[in-house]
Design a protein around this motif. Structure first.
Motif, mmCIF file in Angstrom:
data_model
loop_
_atom_site.group_PDB
_atom_site.id
_atom_site.type_symbol
_atom_site.label_atom_id
_atom_site.label_comp_id
_atom_site.label_asym_id
_atom_site.label_seq_id
_atom_site.Cartn_x
_atom_site.Cartn_y
_atom_site.Cartn_z
ATOM 1 N N PHE A 1 15.671 22.559 51.834
ATOM 2 C CA PHE A 1 16.606 22.041 52.832
ATOM 3 C C PHE A 1 15.931 20.892 53.574
ATOM 4 C CE2 PHE A 1 18.126 26.291 52.064
ATOM 5 C CZ PHE A 1 19.511 26.197 52.178
ATOM 6 N N ASP A 2 16.704 19.868 53.919
ATOM 7 C CA ASP A 2 16.206 18.859 54.844
ATOM 8 C C ASP A 2 16.008 19.524 56.202
ATOM 9 O OD1 ASP A 2 16.506 17.068 52.784
ATOM 10 O OD2 ASP A 2 18.018 15.823 53.783
ATOM 11 N N VAL A 3 15.158 18.949 57.044
ATOM 12 C CA VAL A 3 14.872 19.533 58.350
ATOM 13 C C VAL A 3 14.951 18.472 59.441
ATOM 14 C CG1 VAL A 3 13.173 20.743 59.786
ATOM 15 C CG2 VAL A 3 13.398 21.339 57.362
ATOM 16 N N LEU A 4 15.644 18.812 60.507
ATOM 17 C CA LEU A 4 15.732 17.972 61.699
ATOM 18 C C LEU A 4 14.999 18.653 62.848
ATOM 19 C CD1 LEU A 4 16.929 15.657 63.470
ATOM 20 C CD2 LEU A 4 18.981 17.097 63.730
ATOM 21 N N LEU A 5 14.168 17.904 63.537
ATOM 22 C CA LEU A 5 13.480 18.373 64.740
ATOM 23 C C LEU A 5 13.769 17.379 65.860
ATOM 24 C CD1 LEU A 5 9.933 19.006 63.161
ATOM 25 C CD2 LEU A 5 11.795 20.672 63.367
ATOM 26 N N PHE B 1 8.464 36.734 56.576
ATOM 27 C CA PHE B 1 9.686 37.537 56.607
ATOM 28 C C PHE B 1 10.824 36.739 57.249
ATOM 29 C CE2 PHE B 1 12.598 40.364 58.828
ATOM 30 C CZ PHE B 1 12.945 41.266 57.827
ATOM 31 N N MET B 2 10.548 36.117 58.385
ATOM 32 C CA MET B 2 11.577 35.390 59.127
ATOM 33 C C MET B 2 12.174 34.261 58.290
ATOM 34 S SD MET B 2 13.036 34.923 62.201
ATOM 35 C CE MET B 2 14.164 33.662 62.793
ATOM 36 N N PHE B 3 11.324 33.462 57.684
ATOM 37 C CA PHE B 3 11.837 32.301 56.970
ATOM 38 C C PHE B 3 12.443 32.671 55.617
ATOM 39 C CE2 PHE B 3 9.373 30.175 60.210
ATOM 40 C CZ PHE B 3 10.183 29.097 60.526
ATOM 41 N N GLU B 4 12.014 33.777 55.022
ATOM 42 C CA GLU B 4 12.666 34.231 53.798
ATOM 43 C C GLU B 4 14.086 34.695 54.101
ATOM 44 O OE1 GLU B 4 13.731 34.920 50.056
ATOM 45 O OE2 GLU B 4 11.945 33.840 50.734
ATOM 46 N N LYS B 5 14.266 35.433 55.206
ATOM 47 C CA LYS B 5 15.610 35.850 55.606
ATOM 48 C C LYS B 5 16.471 34.638 55.953
ATOM 49 C CE LYS B 5 15.068 40.212 55.024
ATOM 50 N NZ LYS B 5 15.746 40.847 53.864
ATOM 51 N N LEU B 6 15.861 33.660 56.619
ATOM 52 C CA LEU B 6 16.593 32.442 56.959
ATOM 53 C C LEU B 6 17.068 31.725 55.701
ATOM 54 C CD1 LEU B 6 17.519 30.309 59.046
ATOM 55 C CD2 LEU B 6 15.227 29.296 58.853
ATOM 56 N N LEU B 7 16.192 31.602 54.711
ATOM 57 C CA LEU B 7 16.568 30.948 53.455
ATOM 58 C C LEU B 7 17.697 31.695 52.750
ATOM 59 C CD1 LEU B 7 13.137 29.885 51.910
ATOM 60 C CD2 LEU B 7 14.968 28.360 52.660
ATOM 61 N N GLN B 8 17.581 33.013 52.678
ATOM 62 C CA GLN B 8 18.625 33.813 52.033
ATOM 63 C C GLN B 8 19.965 33.607 52.735
ATOM 64 O OE1 GLN B 8 17.142 37.826 52.179
ATOM 65 N NE2 GLN B 8 15.526 37.461 50.667
ATOM 66 N N PHE B 9 19.932 33.568 54.043
ATOM 67 C CA PHE B 9 21.137 33.392 54.850
ATOM 68 C C PHE B 9 21.753 32.008 54.623
ATOM 69 C CE2 PHE B 9 22.722 32.688 59.426
ATOM 70 C CZ PHE B 9 23.965 33.226 59.148
ATOM 71 N N MET B 10 20.923 30.976 54.641
ATOM 72 C CA MET B 10 21.435 29.621 54.467
ATOM 73 C C MET B 10 21.981 29.405 53.055
ATOM 74 S SD MET B 10 18.925 27.124 56.679
ATOM 75 C CE MET B 10 17.447 27.430 55.709
ATOM 76 N N ILE C 1 28.745 23.313 62.130
ATOM 77 C CA ILE C 1 27.676 24.252 61.765
ATOM 78 C C ILE C 1 27.980 24.961 60.451
ATOM 79 C CG2 ILE C 1 26.463 26.353 62.466
ATOM 80 C CD1 ILE C 1 26.904 25.644 65.345
ATOM 81 N N HIS C 2 26.962 25.049 59.580
ATOM 82 C CA HIS C 2 27.030 25.887 58.385
ATOM 83 C C HIS C 2 26.720 27.336 58.758
ATOM 84 C CE1 HIS C 2 27.463 22.708 55.455
ATOM 85 N NE2 HIS C 2 26.324 22.132 55.791
ATOM 86 N N THR C 3 25.543 27.554 59.346
ATOM 87 C CA THR C 3 25.105 28.892 59.756
ATOM 88 C C THR C 3 24.368 28.779 61.085
ATOM 89 O OG1 THR C 3 22.921 28.767 58.659
ATOM 90 C CG2 THR C 3 24.778 29.648 57.362
ATOM 91 N N LEU C 4 24.329 29.895 61.796
ATOM 92 C CA LEU C 4 23.668 29.960 63.105
ATOM 93 C C LEU C 4 22.686 31.123 63.105
ATOM 94 C CD1 LEU C 4 23.506 29.101 66.149
ATOM 95 C CD2 LEU C 4 25.383 30.735 66.559
ATOM 96 N N THR C 5 21.413 30.838 63.356
ATOM 97 C CA THR C 5 20.385 31.875 63.455
ATOM 98 C C THR C 5 19.772 31.822 64.847
ATOM 99 O OG1 THR C 5 19.876 31.700 61.090
ATOM 100 C CG2 THR C 5 18.233 32.775 62.484
ATOM 101 N N LYS D 1 20.530 16.730 50.778
ATOM 102 C CA LYS D 1 20.590 18.192 50.817
ATOM 103 C C LYS D 1 21.119 18.631 52.167
ATOM 104 C CE LYS D 1 16.587 18.524 47.751
ATOM 105 N NZ LYS D 1 15.172 18.903 47.647
ATOM 106 N N GLU D 2 21.555 19.867 52.244
ATOM 107 C CA GLU D 2 21.962 20.396 53.537
ATOM 108 C C GLU D 2 20.754 20.428 54.471
ATOM 109 O OE1 GLU D 2 23.795 24.189 52.920
ATOM 110 O OE2 GLU D 2 25.584 23.327 52.004
ATOM 111 N N ALA D 3 21.019 20.218 55.748
ATOM 112 C CA ALA D 3 19.937 20.119 56.721
ATOM 113 C C ALA D 3 19.907 21.337 57.639
ATOM 114 C CB ALA D 3 20.087 18.847 57.548
ATOM 115 N N LEU D 4 18.710 21.635 58.109
ATOM 116 C CA LEU D 4 18.451 22.701 59.076
ATOM 117 C C LEU D 4 17.826 22.070 60.305
ATOM 118 C CD1 LEU D 4 17.714 25.674 60.059
ATOM 119 C CD2 LEU D 4 15.599 25.388 58.717
ATOM 120 N N VAL D 5 18.330 22.392 61.491
ATOM 121 C CA VAL D 5 17.678 21.970 62.723
ATOM 122 C C VAL D 5 16.948 23.177 63.308
ATOM 123 C CG1 VAL D 5 19.733 22.388 64.177
ATOM 124 C CG2 VAL D 5 17.916 20.832 64.966
#
Length: 286
Positions: free
Chosen positions: A56-60, A270-279, A120-124, A29-33
């Protein structure tokens, strides 16, 4: 809910140093850092992972001076932290990634976009800035003086006094002593690392010409960019984040009422819902 465990963890070794990372997902899946603030480490994100993973996969990863990464008493650089992300992506075979940075992480995220926007796919960005401001420089210098004098508890108190909005502050105030104890315990044998992390922000913006030159490349960033700011942010005031959004072409700004510097904590849903919609959209039109 049981604590999530990374699918993979490891280190990269730039210049003989150890930079720790964790990856959640199988790479299909697409990844989010998620990029740390100054006083964070990978586990600081664990409570929020279910809001984005497993869609989404997640990188930390930990910057130098954080978590499981090296804490050598040497100057740290924002540019290096951005390059560490590129190195980890290459290590894991990630061609493109969604980037979200908060506070100091927003500075690192913007630097990564400035130099590697093709990855980069998207930048938040939330609670960050990209311009040299005397108010920020003075604040960083003050923080360095406090840390240099060994007043680590006062430094952490000064941070807590700035990052929360009024209503959230009322809820969090009784927890400050415990939060401070945990932070100082985490850095008990490497207090110099806090100094070096704060210093890296100062170094990044100190030179006026370098900061001015960077603005030209910031203005060439074409990836979809979302700026999320708390209206009552005292650490990086709203006007500074508006200035950042104006510089980044085609960015969209969302201002969150009754919220301070750490929107991802105060208004997590709110923050993560907007992030998901954006991604999902890969567009600011969502």
């Amino acid at each position: 809910m049981s604590e999530l465990s990374p699918t993979k963890e490891g280190y990269i070794h730039p210049d003989g140093l150890n930079v720790f990372y964790e990856y959640f997902g199988n790479g299909d899946k697409e990844a989010l850092v998620l990029l740390n603030g100054v006083a964070m480490f990978t586990k600081s994100w664990y409570n929020y992972l279910p809001m984005v993973y497993p869609e989404f996969d997640v990188l930390l990863f930990d910057y130098l001076g954080q978590g499981n990464s090296s804490s050598d008493d040497i100057p740290y650089k924002v540019e290096d932290f951005a390059n560490f992300l590129l190195m980890i992506m290459d290590e894991l075979g990630i061609k493109k990634i969604h980037v979200m940075g908060i506070s100091f992480g927003a500075i690192v995220g913007a630097e990564f976009a400035r130099t590697h926007q093709d990855r980069i796919h998207t930048l938040t960005l939330s609670g960050g800035l990209i311009t040299r401001e005397e108010t920020f420089i003075y604040g960083a210098e003050l923080g360095l003086k406090i840390l240099a004098d060994g007043h680590y508890g006062i430094w952490s108190d000064s941070i807590y006094s700035q990052i929360f909005g009024e209503e959230f502050m009322k809820k969090m105030r009784p927890l400050f002593d415990t939060m401070k104890e945990k932070l100082l315990e985490r850095y008990a044998d490497r207090m110099h690392a806090l100094y070096r992390l704060v210093e890296s922000q100062f170094i990044y913006f100190k030179d006026e010409k370098e900061s001015e030159d960077r603005l030209e490349t910031y203005a060439k960033i074409k990836v979809p960019t979302l700026v999320v700011a708390g209206r009552h942010d005292r650490a990086v005031p709203l006007w500074l984040q508006e200035k950042m959004a104006d510089i980044l072409p085609g960015s969209r700004m969302i201002v969150v009422d009754n919220c301070g510097h750490v929107v991802y904590i105060e208004q997590a849903a709110f923050m993560f819902e907007k992030l998901l919609q954006f991604m999902r959209a890969k567009s600011t039109e969502f």
